[in-house]
Design a protein around this motif. Structure first.
Motif, PDB file in Angstrom:
ATOM      1  N   LEU A  10       0.390   0.630 -12.789  1.00  0.00           N
ATOM      2  CA  LEU A  10       1.513   0.260 -11.931  1.00  0.00           C
ATOM      3  C   LEU A  10       1.030  -0.089 -10.528  1.00  0.00           C
ATOM      4  CD1 LEU A  10       4.526  -0.013 -11.461  1.00  0.00           C
ATOM      5  CD2 LEU A  10       4.628   2.444 -11.060  1.00  0.00           C
ATOM      6  N   ALA A  11       0.089   0.684 -10.002  1.00  0.00           N
ATOM      7  CA  ALA A  11      -0.446   0.404  -8.671  1.00  0.00           C
ATOM      8  C   ALA A  11      -1.128  -0.958  -8.635  1.00  0.00           C
ATOM      9  CB  ALA A  11      -1.426   1.506  -8.257  1.00  0.00           C
ATOM     10  N   LEU A  12      -1.887  -1.273  -9.675  1.00  0.00           N
ATOM     11  CA  LEU A  12      -2.555  -2.569  -9.739  1.00  0.00           C
ATOM     12  C   LEU A  12      -1.550  -3.711  -9.870  1.00  0.00           C
ATOM     13  CD1 LEU A  12      -5.590  -1.693 -12.054  1.00  0.00           C
ATOM     14  CD2 LEU A  12      -5.647  -2.204  -9.611  1.00  0.00           C
ATOM     15  N   ILE A  13      -0.476  -3.476 -10.609  1.00  0.00           N
ATOM     16  CA  ILE A  13       0.580  -4.497 -10.734  1.00  0.00           C
ATOM     17  C   ILE A  13       1.200  -4.776  -9.370  1.00  0.00           C
ATOM     18  CG2 ILE A  13       2.904  -4.919 -11.638  1.00  0.00           C
ATOM     19  CD1 ILE A  13       1.998  -3.431 -14.195  1.00  0.00           C
ATOM     20  N   ALA A  14       1.481  -3.723  -8.600  1.00  0.00           N
ATOM     21  CA  ALA A  14       2.086  -3.900  -7.274  1.00  0.00           C
ATOM     22  C   ALA A  14       1.167  -4.710  -6.360  1.00  0.00           C
ATOM     23  CB  ALA A  14       2.384  -2.535  -6.648  1.00  0.00           C
ATOM     24  N   ILE A  28       0.840  -1.208   0.000  1.00  0.00           N
ATOM     25  CA  ILE A  28       0.000   0.000   0.000  1.00  0.00           C
ATOM     26  C   ILE A  28       0.871   1.252   0.000  1.00  0.00           C
ATOM     27  CG2 ILE A  28      -1.767   1.283   1.252  1.00  0.00           C
ATOM     28  CD1 ILE A  28      -2.691  -1.334  -0.116  1.00  0.00           C
ATOM     29  N   LEU A  29       1.974   1.220   0.757  1.00  0.00           N
ATOM     30  CA  LEU A  29       2.899   2.354   0.750  1.00  0.00           C
ATOM     31  C   LEU A  29       3.471   2.560  -0.649  1.00  0.00           C
ATOM     32  CD1 LEU A  29       4.571   4.537   2.151  1.00  0.00           C
ATOM     33  CD2 LEU A  29       6.243   2.758   2.747  1.00  0.00           C
ATOM     34  N   LEU A  30       3.788   1.454  -1.319  1.00  0.00           N
ATOM     35  CA  LEU A  30       4.315   1.534  -2.676  1.00  0.00           C
ATOM     36  C   LEU A  30       3.296   2.160  -3.627  1.00  0.00           C
ATOM     37  CD1 LEU A  30       7.028   0.675  -3.891  1.00  0.00           C
ATOM     38  CD2 LEU A  30       5.956  -1.474  -4.584  1.00  0.00           C
ATOM     39  N   VAL A  31       2.035   1.797  -3.469  1.00  0.00           N
ATOM     40  CA  VAL A  31       0.977   2.374  -4.300  1.00  0.00           C
ATOM     41  C   VAL A  31       0.897   3.888  -4.093  1.00  0.00           C
ATOM     42  CG1 VAL A  31      -1.526   2.489  -4.622  1.00  0.00           C
ATOM     43  CG2 VAL A  31      -0.390   0.267  -4.454  1.00  0.00           C
ATOM     44  N   MET A  32       0.976   4.321  -2.836  1.00  0.00           N
ATOM     45  CA  MET A  32       0.936   5.753  -2.549  1.00  0.00           C
ATOM     46  C   MET A  32       2.121   6.473  -3.181  1.00  0.00           C
ATOM     47  SD  MET A  32      -1.827   6.301  -0.987  1.00  0.00           S
ATOM     48  CE  MET A  32      -1.472   8.025  -0.642  1.00  0.00           C
ATOM     49  N   ILE A  33       3.286   5.850  -3.123  1.00  0.00           N
ATOM     50  CA  ILE A  33       4.478   6.447  -3.723  1.00  0.00           C
ATOM     51  C   ILE A  33       4.297   6.590  -5.230  1.00  0.00           C
ATOM     52  CG2 ILE A  33       6.924   6.045  -4.236  1.00  0.00           C
ATOM     53  CD1 ILE A  33       7.163   4.760  -1.450  1.00  0.00           C
TER      54      ILE A  33
END
Length: 437
Positions: free
Chosen positions: A289-293, A77-82
């Motif tokens: 990208l967020a969905l991939i993560a 989730i942090l990665l998605v926010m980034i």
């Protein structure tokens, strides 16, 4: 699931399915980047939902729950926010002219023949100072893309340079999460691990610079005569300064977005409503990208529950018979864990306890083990097209991450240097290791 996980090689097949899809599509189309990344991972996730742990049969609902827990991991989730904030910052800098101004300033100040090695060295310095490859890629990918477009260079190649420099600091920085994870797992000091690490990877950095000096950067005399609006460079200076000050990456990105928005409003680049639309546009660029993560996180959760990670750890460590064999096994373990999890910190944390146990059993120097854990995990993290680093750089440029991998020369070189380090048992330490404070 409360039961102990039974090692199971079939638990690794979801990620192998993705690799097979990429290779098959690439062979059939003569284009290794042809496979849509998100589609490939969704197919791999669907395949993963068909599997079960050994001697158990889970319902579809239970497997979906495992997938959701993996995808909803706090680090994911942090990665998605980034990613979303990075997209907003990138869009704002384009719309206010910050990227073009920074590119022109760089081309004016840096000798033409040195533009590519200078970009690599700058990325190395920033990533080492701030301790995060993601922050470096976020800050410098837009500049790299602008340089590539201005000079008529390959965008994937220039992004490969940015990713390479970013992985330099990710591997070596004292404040990098991989460094902290590696040193804590082996009980050594940050400085001891740095000494062991720098002696192995410095030749790779020097070779990278020499290679880049031999790349023809073209000509850009027309750019040298352009005036640079220094105010437009301010957002990049702020984001780099905040990063060097050791601020959290979320705070760094927030400061970049605020400064870019205020700059654009001040110089009349957009109205307040257009500013908000620009932010929305940038975040929309990062939605895939967020969905991939999230999907990768879910797949890793399934592979862990199915016993794939446990089987991998057992398979790579059961035949160790010497100190060199222990080091090679540890390097193989953390490398494969990074390939399967696409997260070098998770790979180090997972492999760390096994590395320490093997090191004690075969009297391997823990300073070397901490260094090897970090080197090999960062090497593969800088090359896997489904890792956050390449995904982020590719999303900013609107290209496939597979197109960047062939140009990640520094991660490739540190892989070779790491293997040579194991083969020759170098560097050696004359003084015994002291426990970390």
């Amino acid at each position: 699931m409360d039961k102990p996980v039974t090692p199971n090689p079939w638990g690794l097949t979801p990620i192998l399915m993705f690799v097979l899809l990429v290779l098959t599509t690439g062979i059939l189309t003569n284009d290794i980047t042809a496979m849509p990344v998100l589609t490939g991972f969704m197919i791999a996730a669907g395949f993963g939902l068909l599997l079960n742990p050994p001697h158990q049969r889970l319902t579809v609902g239970q497997k979906v729950q495992i997938f959701c827990e993996g995808g909803g991991n706090k680090n994911i989730i942090l990665l998605v926010m980034i990613f979303l904030m990075a997209g907003a910052f990138y869009a704002l800098t384009i719309d206010i002219g910050a990227r073009d101004a920074t590119v022109n300033l760089a081309l004016n100040l840096v000798p033409q023949a040195w533009i590519l090695p200078s970009l690599f060295v700058i990325c190395c310095f920033i990533s080492f100072s701030m301790g995060t490859s993601m922050g470096t890629i976020t800050a410098l990918s837009p500049i790299g893309i602008g340089v590539a477009e201005s000079l008529g260079l390959s965008v994937p190649m220039v992004l490969g340079i940015v990713v390479s420099g970013a992985m330099f600091g990710d591997n070596l920085s004292f404040v990098s999460d991989t460094t902290i994870a590696a040193t804590r797992s082996q009980g050594v000091k940050l400085t001891d691990k740095f000494k062991a690490n720098i002696l192995v990877v410095l030749p790779a950095a020097i070779i990278t610079v020499l290679l880049l000096l031999n790349v023809d950067a073209g000509a850009a005399e027309h750019l040298a005569q352009r005036e640079v609006e220094l105010l437009n460079v301010l957002p990049f200076l702020i984001i780099i300064g905040c990063a060097l000050a050791g601020m959290n990456v979320i705070v760094v990105l927030a400061m970049g977005i605020i400064s870019a928005a205020l700059t654009g409003l001040f110089n009349g680049a957009f109205t307040p409503l257009q500013m908000l639309q620009s932010i929305q546009k940038g975040m929309s660029w990062m939605q895939d990208l967020a969905l991939i993560a999230v999907t990768i996180g879910g797949i890793v959760g399934l592979m862990t529950a199915y016993g794939g990670i446990a089987w991998l750890m057992r398979a790579l460590t059961k035949r160790v018979k010497s100190q060199r064999g222990a080091e090679l096994s540890i390097a193989s373990l953390v490398s494969f864990l990074d390939l399967t999890t696409a997260n070098n910190t998770i790979a180090i944390v997972t492999a760390g306890p096994i590395a320490k146990e093997l090191g004690q059993q075969y009297r391997a120097d823990p300073r070397r083990l901490a260094s090897l854990l970090d080197i090999f995990s960062c090497s593969f993290q800088g090359m896997v097209p489904y890792g956050a680093q390449l995904l982020s750089a590719a999303a900013i440029a609107g290209i496939s991450p597979l197109a960047i991998t062939p140009y990640c020369w520094y991660p490739m070189l540190i892989l070779g240097c790491g293997l040579l380090s194991i083969a020759f048992g170098w560097p050696r330490f004359s003084q015994p290791v002291k426990d970390a404070l």
